[in-house]
Design an enzyme around this catalytic site. Structure first.
Site, PDB file in Angstrom:
ATOM      1  N   GLY A 186       0.679  -1.194  -0.089  1.00 15.61           N
ATOM      2  CA  GLY A 186       0.036  -0.175  -0.058  1.00 15.61           C
ATOM      3  C   GLY A 186       0.773   1.170   0.095  1.00 15.61           C
ATOM      4  O   GLY A 186       2.031   1.288  -0.508  1.00 15.61           O
ATOM      5  N   GLY A 187       0.325   2.371   0.672  1.00 13.80           N
ATOM      6  CA  GLY A 187       1.081   3.749   0.500  1.00 13.80           C
ATOM      7  C   GLY A 187       2.349   3.437   1.388  1.00 13.80           C
ATOM      8  O   GLY A 187       3.243   4.409   1.207  1.00 13.80           O
ATOM      9  N   GLY A 421      24.879  14.815 -28.322  1.00 17.89           N
ATOM     10  CA  GLY A 421      24.468  15.363 -26.795  1.00 17.89           C
ATOM     11  C   GLY A 421      24.649  14.418 -25.657  1.00 17.89           C
ATOM     12  O   GLY A 421      24.738  14.826 -24.505  1.00 17.89           O
ATOM     13  N   ALA A 422      25.236  13.308 -25.866  1.00 21.96           N
ATOM     14  CA  ALA A 422      25.540  12.384 -24.823  1.00 21.96           C
ATOM     15  C   ALA A 422      26.900  12.830 -24.244  1.00 21.96           C
ATOM     16  O   ALA A 422      27.279  12.708 -23.030  1.00 21.96           O
ATOM     17  CB  ALA A 422      25.479  10.944 -25.326  1.00 21.96           C
TER      18      ALA A 422
HETATM   19  C1  HXC Z   1      -3.896  -4.569  11.153  1.00 28.39           C
HETATM   20  C2  HXC Z   1      -2.821  -6.534  10.191  1.00 28.39           C
HETATM   21  C3  HXC Z   1      -2.415  -5.915   9.047  1.00 28.39           C
HETATM   22  C4  HXC Z   1      -3.087  -4.376   8.881  1.00 28.39           C
HETATM   23  C5  HXC Z   1      -1.855  -7.713   8.846  1.00 28.39           C
HETATM   24  N1  HXC Z   1      -2.251  -7.814   9.915  1.00 28.39           N
HETATM   25  N2  HXC Z   1      -1.887  -6.671   8.318  1.00 28.39           N
HETATM   26  N3  HXC Z   1      -3.473  -6.136  11.461  1.00 28.39           N
HETATM   27  N4  HXC Z   1      -3.658  -3.985  10.087  1.00 28.39           N
HETATM   28  N5  HXC Z   1      -2.747  -3.748   7.958  1.00 28.39           N
HETATM   29  C6  HXC Z   1      -2.516  -8.560  11.030  1.00 28.39           C
HETATM   30  C7  HXC Z   1      -3.172  -9.793  10.775  1.00 28.39           C
HETATM   31  O1  HXC Z   1      -4.462  -9.432  11.170  1.00 28.39           O
HETATM   32  C8  HXC Z   1      -2.736 -10.722  11.409  1.00 28.39           C
HETATM   33  O2  HXC Z   1      -3.094 -10.954  12.791  1.00 28.39           O
HETATM   34  C9  HXC Z   1      -1.101 -10.778  11.412  1.00 28.39           C
HETATM   35  O3  HXC Z   1      -1.161  -9.244  11.151  1.00 28.39           O
HETATM   36  C10 HXC Z   1      -0.312 -11.366  10.351  1.00 28.39           C
HETATM   37  O4  HXC Z   1      -1.077 -11.256   9.410  1.00 28.39           O
HETATM   38  P1  HXC Z   1      -1.428 -12.453   8.445  1.00 28.39           P
HETATM   39  O5  HXC Z   1      -2.341 -12.233   7.211  1.00 28.39           O
HETATM   40  O6  HXC Z   1      -1.751 -13.682   9.302  1.00 28.39           O
HETATM   41  O7  HXC Z   1      -0.017 -12.744   7.716  1.00 28.39           O
HETATM   42  P2  HXC Z   1       0.297 -13.401   6.196  1.00 28.39           P
HETATM   43  O8  HXC Z   1      -0.475 -14.402   5.729  1.00 28.39           O
HETATM   44  O9  HXC Z   1       1.842 -13.380   6.290  1.00 28.39           O
HETATM   45  O10 HXC Z   1      -0.244 -12.074   5.291  1.00 28.39           O
HETATM   46  C11 HXC Z   1       0.757 -10.980   5.376  1.00 28.39           C
HETATM   47  C12 HXC Z   1       0.165  -9.802   4.545  1.00 28.39           C
HETATM   48  C13 HXC Z   1      -1.547  -9.530   4.953  1.00 28.39           C
HETATM   49  C14 HXC Z   1       0.284 -10.037   3.049  1.00 28.39           C
HETATM   50  C15 HXC Z   1       0.742  -8.518   4.803  1.00 28.39           C
HETATM   51  O11 HXC Z   1      -1.533  -9.570   6.240  1.00 28.39           O
HETATM   52  C16 HXC Z   1      -2.099  -8.535   4.269  1.00 28.39           C
HETATM   53  O12 HXC Z   1      -2.510  -8.659   2.952  1.00 28.39           O
HETATM   54  N6  HXC Z   1      -2.268  -7.615   5.054  1.00 28.39           N
HETATM   55  C17 HXC Z   1      -3.016  -6.233   4.273  1.00 28.39           C
HETATM   56  C18 HXC Z   1      -1.968  -5.708   3.636  1.00 28.39           C
HETATM   57  C19 HXC Z   1      -2.456  -4.186   2.983  1.00 28.39           C
HETATM   58  O13 HXC Z   1      -3.270  -4.502   1.986  1.00 28.39           O
HETATM   59  N7  HXC Z   1      -2.099  -3.291   3.493  1.00 28.39           N
HETATM   60  C20 HXC Z   1      -2.450  -2.070   3.057  1.00 28.39           C
HETATM   61  C21 HXC Z   1      -3.366  -1.543   4.064  1.00 28.39           C
HETATM   62  S1  HXC Z   1      -3.603   0.152   3.470  1.00 28.39           S
HETATM   63  P3  HXC Z   1      -3.139 -11.975  13.911  1.00 28.39           P
HETATM   64  O14 HXC Z   1      -3.724 -11.531  15.152  1.00 28.39           O
HETATM   65  O15 HXC Z   1      -4.068 -12.920  13.323  1.00 28.39           O
HETATM   66  O16 HXC Z   1      -1.784 -12.557  14.198  1.00 28.39           O
HETATM   67  C22 HXC Z   1      -2.433   1.053   3.704  1.00 28.39           C
HETATM   68  C23 HXC Z   1      -2.242   2.319   3.000  1.00 28.39           C
HETATM   69  C24 HXC Z   1      -1.054   3.182   3.659  1.00 28.39           C
HETATM   70  O17 HXC Z   1      -1.133   0.337   4.095  1.00 28.39           O
HETATM   71  C25 HXC Z   1      -1.213   4.433   3.180  1.00 28.39           C
HETATM   72  C26 HXC Z   1       0.019   5.378   3.606  1.00 28.39           C
HETATM   73  C27 HXC Z   1      -0.025   6.515   2.743  1.00 28.39           C
END
Ligand code: HXC
Length: 534
Positions: A186-187, A421-422
């Site tokens: 993501g971001g 130019g290079a």
């Molecule tokens: C809260 C999160 C989380 C998140 C993961 N977890 N991402 N909790 N917020 N963004 C937690 C899960 O609930 C889980 O908790 C633990 O972390 C491990 O995650 P898993 O999914 O079990 O691990 P894995 O299978 O290895 O997958 C990892 C992952 C997946 C690929 C990163 O968790 C995922 O897709 N997360 C979201 C990624 C995403 O889209 N992020 C973007 C968010 S938007 P438990 O308690 O079960 O252990 C963003 C915008 C930012 O970031 C903008 C800034 C400008």
């Protein structure tokens, strides 16, 4: 009064800090140090990853880490956060040393809520970044995170914004290094993108703005994490990543090595080291370049290994835009940044990616007082529709801008071809280069002989009656043109080349020039130049 009476402790009196208070502290620290608990640590290891704390210990000098904000807790309460234990709020922050020099560091803990970033987590990072800025030391971020902590909503996004702002304010002020050791999605990817150098590890690191599921939903494309945003993609195709390592220890070794070439901040010079390699060491092997067919490719690395102290070249962005080579060497013990056309790839021609790669590196070197050595062997700009429509005019201009604004010592050497130019772009004299050397086999002209005579003598060539007549005329014209222009001497006569040098003297000539330029001063030299991502 005796010293004994000065002491808060009288003979036989118990310490004021009772063992109970100490025990409480120890137990609090121990609890936090366990991170997300044994199960999640096991899962982390099963993925071939170290824990956030192990990473810091691998990176820093042994025993040097001082943790900050270990006891910080989030105040967020929604979506069950109130009842959750979130040790260190999922990020370890502090400072320590690398080869005896201080650095600030943070390391996201994936075992704690997936290393996700909430407001307290972000505040810890911004606090250590602020400390790095005021202390004028580099900052190293180790990223392993699911991104914005979903439960904290807009606070998480604002947390990222605060980091991005600091990344920008620190740009060109202190070196910033990002080490991606897990997901960076993501971001969240924009913090590393704003920093100077990004490290990734094969099979472990993944960076993308939208993950495989979103890509599939939006475009129908099915793609794995690795193919979408793995280390090899970002090192060779997107150019996001500067260094790839085979393992985490290998990665930390590379980070430590990179830092050995960098100053602590824009107010310092890179560390000078004792140089066992003689300054006067000759480089006669380079004479072979003058016997080489001008059309024959070679890797410019061979030239760099010849001239560098102890034949050591530390390459940056090795797999991206390989027609332009960037990196660090030492000459006479001093660090020098290198920009070099590489005839071994696309004939060393300039294209969009080579322009962005070199312009950003030049701007980094200029920000951190690192002299620039440019090795030139360039036939021109890479032709083609994709280059023109992709904006080679706009991207190519970045090299001109970067060289022109750079006030650090600038030395260039034309090894073989320097056309059009290079030629201008590769740190030519009137972009205010300090020393412009050329080998005797250098060819400096508006364009190569073949192209030039086709334009200058198109009518004469068209008038030739037979193919044989045409060939003979063409050969003669090429020879005349080459005799006149395919040499360094017209440029030496006009002063745009300062000296035509023997290849065997290259190392010595550059070191002498660098020593002269050591205290170079120009108007505007101390102006802050940020290292904007290009
Ligand atoms: C809260 C999160 C989380 C998140 C993961 N977890 N991402 N909790 N917020 N963004 C937690 C899960 O609930 C889980 O908790 C633990 O972390 C491990 O995650 P898993 O999914 O079990 O691990 P894995 O299978 O290895 O997958 C990892 C992952 C997946 C690929 C990163 O968790 C995922 O897709 N997360 C979201 C990624 C995403 O889209 N992020 C973007 C968010 S938007 P438990 O308690 O079960 O252990 C963003 C915008 C930012 O970031 C903008 C800034 C400008």
């Amino acid at each position: 009064m005796s010293q004994q009476t000065d002491s808060p402790l009288e003979e036989g009196q118990k310490p004021r800090q009772t063992p109970k208070a100490l025990a409480r502290l120890k137990s609090l620290v121990q609890k936090v140090e366990e991170g997300g608990g044994a199960e999640r640590v096991k899962a982390q290891k099963a993925r071939g990853k170290f824990t956030a704390r192990e990473r810091i210990h691998y990176l820093l000098d042994e025993g040097s880490f001082q943790e900050t904000d270990l006891l910080v807790r989030t105040r967020a309460a929604d979506f069950g956060l109130k009842d959750k234990d979130i040790p260190a709020d999922g990020v370890i922050t502090g400072f320590g040393s690398i080869s005896g020099r201080e650095v600030a560091v943070y390391s996201q803990d994936f075992t704690v809520l997936g290393g996700s970033l909430g407001l307290a987590h972000a505040a810890k990072i911004t606090k250590i970044m602020d400390l790095a800025m005021s202390s004028r030391v580099p900052v190293i971020g180790i990223l392993d995170s699911g991104g914005a902590r979903i439960q904290e909503g807009v606070d998480s996004l604002d947390g990222y914004a605060q980091i991005f702002y600091r990344n920008t304010m620190a740009s060109g002020v202190i070196p910033q290094i990002s080490v991606i050791l897990g997901p960076c999605a993501g971001g969240a990817v924009y913090s590393p993108a704003l920093t100077d150098f990004v490290f990734m590890v094969e099979g472990i690191s993944h960076m993308f703005v939208t993950g495989p599921d979103v890509v599939k939903a939006a475009t129908g494309e099915e793609i794995s994490f690795e193919a979408l945003g793995g280390s090899s993609v970002h090192a060779s195709k997107s150019g996001v990543c500067h260094f790839v390592a085979k393992s985490e220890p290998d990665c930390f070794r590379q980070v430590r090595e990179l830092l050995s070439y960098l100053p602590q901040s824009r107010w310092e010079r890179p560390p000078r080291i004792a140089n066992p390699d003689p300054v006067r060491r000759k480089t006669p092997l380079l004479e072979t370049l003058c016997n080489l067919d001008p059309k024959k490719p070679y890797r410019v690395h061979h030239i760099l290994w010849q001239i560098a102290d102890e034949h050591k070249f530390f390459e940056v962005q090795e797999s991206y835009a390989r027609n332009m080579v960037t990196g660090f060497i030492r000459l006479g013990g001093d660090v020098v940044g290198v920009i070099a056309n590489n005839p071994g790839h696309f004939a060393g021609a300039l294209d969009i990616n080579a322009s962005d790669k070199s312009a950003r590196f030049i701007r980094f070197l200029n920000s951190f007082n690192i002299p620039i050595l440019t090795l030139v062997d360039v036939p021109g700009y890479w032709p083609g529709l994709d280059q023109e429509h992709g904006g080679i005019i706009r991207h190519g201009a970045k090299i001109l801008h970067a060289y022109s604004e750079a006030t650090v010592p600038k030395i260039s050497v034309i090894l073989r071809k320097a056309y059009g130019g290079a030629y201008i772009a590769m740190s030519s004299k009137y972009l205010k280069s300090d020393f412009n050397f050329a080998f005797p086999c250098a060819e400096i002209a508006v364009m190569g002989p073949q192209g030039a005579i086709e334009i200058l003598f198109s009518k004469e060539l068209a008038a030739a009656k037979t193919d044989a007549e045409k060939k003979s005329l063409r050969d003669k014209l090429i020879k005349d043109y080459s005799d006149k222009f395919a040499s360094p001497y017209p440029a030496a006569a006009s002063g745009s080349v300062d000296e035509v040098i023997e290849p065997a003297d290259l190392r010595l000539k550059i070191i002498r020039a660098l020593r002269l330029l050591k205290n170079k001063r120009l108007p505007g030299q101390n102006l802050l130049s940020r290292n904007i991502p290009l």
